[in-house]
Design an enzyme around this catalytic site. Structure first.
Site, PDB file in Angstrom:
ATOM      1  N   VAL A 197       0.836  -1.207   0.000  1.00 28.02           N
ATOM      2  CA  VAL A 197       0.000   0.000   0.000  1.00 28.02           C
ATOM      3  C   VAL A 197       0.874   1.262   0.000  1.00 28.02           C
ATOM      4  CG1 VAL A 197      -1.851   1.237   1.170  1.00 28.02           C
ATOM      5  CG2 VAL A 197      -1.839  -1.254   1.187  1.00 28.02           C
TER       6      VAL A 197
ATOM      7  N   LYS B  46     -12.840  -4.293  10.858  1.00 24.75           N
ATOM      8  CA  LYS B  46     -13.514  -3.332   9.972  1.00 24.75           C
ATOM      9  C   LYS B  46     -14.952  -3.078  10.446  1.00 24.75           C
ATOM     10  CE  LYS B  46     -10.641  -4.885   6.115  1.00 24.75           C
ATOM     11  NZ  LYS B  46     -10.509  -5.908   5.068  1.00 24.75           N
TER      12      LYS B  46
ATOM     13  N   GLY C  50      -5.576  -4.614  -2.276  1.00 27.73           N
ATOM     14  CA  GLY C  50      -4.664  -4.407  -3.403  1.00 27.73           C
ATOM     15  C   GLY C  50      -4.109  -2.997  -3.415  1.00 27.73           C
TER      16      GLY C  50
ATOM     17  N   GLY D 203      -1.347 -12.079  -2.699  1.00 25.87           N
ATOM     18  CA  GLY D 203      -1.101 -10.903  -1.855  1.00 25.87           C
ATOM     19  C   GLY D 203      -2.360 -10.289  -1.259  1.00 25.87           C
TER      20      GLY D 203
ATOM     21  N   LYS E 133      -6.717  -0.895  10.076  1.00 21.55           N
ATOM     22  CA  LYS E 133      -7.991  -1.239  10.748  1.00 21.55           C
ATOM     23  C   LYS E 133      -7.793  -1.854  12.126  1.00 21.55           C
ATOM     24  CE  LYS E 133      -6.623  -4.504   7.705  1.00 21.55           C
ATOM     25  NZ  LYS E 133      -6.446  -4.796   6.322  1.00 21.55           N
TER      26      LYS E 133
ATOM     27  N   ILE F 248     -13.463   1.109  -1.766  1.00 20.55           N
ATOM     28  CA  ILE F 248     -14.855   1.569  -1.608  1.00 20.55           C
ATOM     29  C   ILE F 248     -14.883   2.739  -0.621  1.00 20.55           C
ATOM     30  CG2 ILE F 248     -17.167   0.948  -0.818  1.00 20.55           C
ATOM     31  CD1 ILE F 248     -16.532  -1.972  -1.451  1.00 20.55           C
TER      32      ILE F 248
ATOM     33  N   GLU G   6      -9.975   6.211   5.383  1.00 16.15           N
ATOM     34  CA  GLU G   6     -10.817   5.619   4.335  1.00 16.15           C
ATOM     35  C   GLU G   6     -10.302   4.242   3.893  1.00 16.15           C
ATOM     36  OE1 GLU G   6     -13.857   7.088   2.754  1.00 16.15           O
ATOM     37  OE2 GLU G   6     -13.746   4.916   2.706  1.00 16.15           O
TER      38      GLU G   6
ATOM     39  N   VAL H 297     -11.106   0.379   5.692  1.00 17.38           N
ATOM     40  CA  VAL H 297     -12.270  -0.502   5.524  1.00 17.38           C
ATOM     41  C   VAL H 297     -12.644  -0.616   4.049  1.00 17.38           C
ATOM     42  CG1 VAL H 297     -14.675  -0.921   6.168  1.00 17.38           C
ATOM     43  CG2 VAL H 297     -13.148   0.214   7.789  1.00 17.38           C
TER      44      VAL H 297
ATOM     45  N   ASP I 173      -9.992  -9.857  10.706  1.00 17.23           N
ATOM     46  CA  ASP I 173      -9.863  -8.665   9.852  1.00 17.23           C
ATOM     47  C   ASP I 173     -11.243  -8.046   9.590  1.00 17.23           C
ATOM     48  OD1 ASP I 173      -8.310  -7.001   7.783  1.00 17.23           O
ATOM     49  OD2 ASP I 173      -9.843  -7.956   6.545  1.00 17.23           O
TER      50      ASP I 173
HETATM   51  N1  HSE Z   1      -6.586  -8.967   3.980  1.00 19.69           N
HETATM   52  C1  HSE Z   1      -7.576  -7.993   3.660  1.00 19.69           C
HETATM   53  C2  HSE Z   1      -8.638  -8.687   2.825  1.00 19.69           C
HETATM   54  C3  HSE Z   1      -6.946  -6.845   2.904  1.00 19.69           C
HETATM   55  O1  HSE Z   1      -8.431  -9.829   2.419  1.00 19.69           O
HETATM   56  O2  HSE Z   1      -9.692  -8.120   2.610  1.00 19.69           O
HETATM   57  C4  HSE Z   1      -7.683  -5.563   2.987  1.00 19.69           C
HETATM   58  O3  HSE Z   1      -7.946  -5.123   4.272  1.00 19.69           O
END
Ligand code: HSE
Length: 432
Positions: A15, A207, A304, A189, A107, A138, A131, A134, A203
């Site tokens: 990122v 979020k 991504g 990735g 997050k 989007i 932004e 999450v 994860d």
């Molecule tokens: N590992 C997270 C996913 C990446 O797969 O959505 C983005 O937060």
């Protein structure tokens, strides 16, 4: 044109490098929209020699992100290190305490410390923007914090983890096992540094806790999120769900009820015609139910370099424009402590798969237990014929209290004819 907005980037992973690249490639469009240039004056990462496909010449290099946050010639610190504590938290705190704006994609940090950081930002009169934290590309934070700010929200629901969605999609489309697909998702990735965060629902729970706070004006409460991942979902379940007219999705759901807020992340059977059932691979979707705008569905890439960098830079453009909003929409002192409703109180339909010994009378025993707990069956499927051997028995049941479902399942699993633990997946009856 005013002075440039100077930024320091902490973390040059996927990122970070993507953000650096976007800022360079879109510089004239960004300057036009922001009304001033946005320039990277400093960067920090672990390995200075690594080739990241970006040219950082002319930027000051810091080995220590915290030192950078304190000393760099920058108006904004962009934290892209990751992790709920450690250097990421220290970097944000250093930036806020020296009166610099913070943009983060983190997050986990926000889920655990978002309230404290928002308070620091408020006190310093600077922005805390997130932004990218999450649903990647989007703009769901902007949507909740600004676009839908005139609405009361009753529910936020979505596919918040691209890795899990990718795995479930490929299991169904290609008849692959969970383990076969996980390895591919890691190679592509999408997965977190610790992929258990993706597949165990953590994860998505990070979020969801952020979305719930923005939606309901409540404090971020990660510990209140019921969290269950997709490890136990087998290809058999994916296929049975399909046969019954459903798809399995890992959903995050935060909903307001008379008793408080329920926040839950778990696999769900959703009707195959529901919009969210057709959001596939690493895409995310977030549906917001509100009182005036009704239901708004956001769909897009959830991970991504490009999509996430797009969100980071949108935050930077807001800061460059001088557009500042409360990090959590309302002052942190006004955030309410709304009670959490427990999963025992959850009411819904359920998919149950048991492995039962193929012999007469077993089904009658199971049906009697369901009857005793007031659980009403909707459909039953049994496949295979293997006298004396375990075969799958699948049932769906009508809306019932989760406490009754669990009590029935613990009695059912204790039956001699039932092999292993039952697989229970909640049904979410979303409209088409
Ligand atoms: N590992 C997270 C996913 C990446 O797969 O959505 C983005 O937060």
């Amino acid at each position: 044109m005013s002075n440039p907005l100077k930024i320091a980037l902490a973390g040059l992973g996927t990122v970070g490098a993507g953000t650096f690249d976007l800022l360079a490639r879109q510089s004239s469009l960004i300057s036009q929209r922001a009304g001033r240039d946005i320039v990277v004056t400093a960067v920090s990462a672990r390995d200075r020699t690594k080739d990241r496909g970006i040219d950082t010449t002319g930027t000051q290099w810091f080995d220590d992100a915290v030192k950078m946050a304190q000393e760099a010639d920058a108006d904004v610190i962009v934290e892209l290190i990751g992790g709920s504590d450690g250097p990421a938290k220290a970097t944000c705190e250093a930036a806020l305490s020296t009166g610099r704006h913070v943009v983060t994609a983190n997050k986990a940090l926000l889920a655990h410390h978002g309230g404290e950081l928002a308070q620091m930002a408020e006190q310093a009169g600077v922005s805390l923007q997130f932004e990218a934290a999450v649903a990647g590309g989007i703009p769901i934070i902007k949507s909740l914090r600004e676009g839908l700010s005139a609405n009361g929200v009753s529910r936020v629901l979505g596919i918040l983890n691209g890795t899990s969605n990718y795995i479930l999609t490929r299991m169904r489309n290609e008849e692959l096992s969970f383990d076969e697909v996980l390895a591919d998702a890691q190679e592509l990735g999408y997965a977190e540094a610790d992929p258990s965060f993706d597949i165990d629902g953590v994860d998505a729970a990070h979020k969801l806790s952020i979305l719930a706070a923005l939606a309901f004006g409540s404090a971020i409460d990660f510990d209140a999120v019921y969290t269950e991942g997709i490890r136990h979902i087998s290809l058999l379940d994916v296929q049975f769900a399909q046969e019954l007219g459903y798809r399995i999705k890992l959903l995050g759901i935060a909903a307001r009820s008379d008793n408080g807020i329920e926040q839950r992340v778990h696999p769900c059977l959703v009707p195959e015609k529901a919009a969210i059932a057709n959001v596939e691979y690493a895409f995310n979707a977030v549906e917001v139910d509100c009182d005036f705008a009704n239901t708004i569905v956001h769909v897009g890439p959830g991970a991504g370099a490009g999509p996430t960098a797009s969100a980071v830079v949108a935050d930077l453009i807001d800061i460059a424009r001088g557009h500042q909003v409360m990090p959590l929409s309302i002052p942190t002192a006004s955030l309410s402590e709304i009670p959490t409703t427990s999963m025992d109180q959850h009411k819904g339909g359920y998919y149950i798969r048991l492995m039962v010994v193929d012999q007469s009378g077993v089904f009658a025993e199971i049906a009697a237990i369901l009857r005793d707990h007031d659980v009403s069956m909707e459909s039953v499927l049994q496949r295979g014929r293997a006298p004396g051997e375990p075969v799958p028995l699948v049932m769906t049941v009508h809306e019932t209290m989760e406490s009754s479902m669990n009590a029935a399942l613990s009695e059912i699993s204790a039956l001699d004819a039932v092999d292993g633990n039952p697989c229970m997946i909640r049904i979410e009856l979303l409209p088409a």
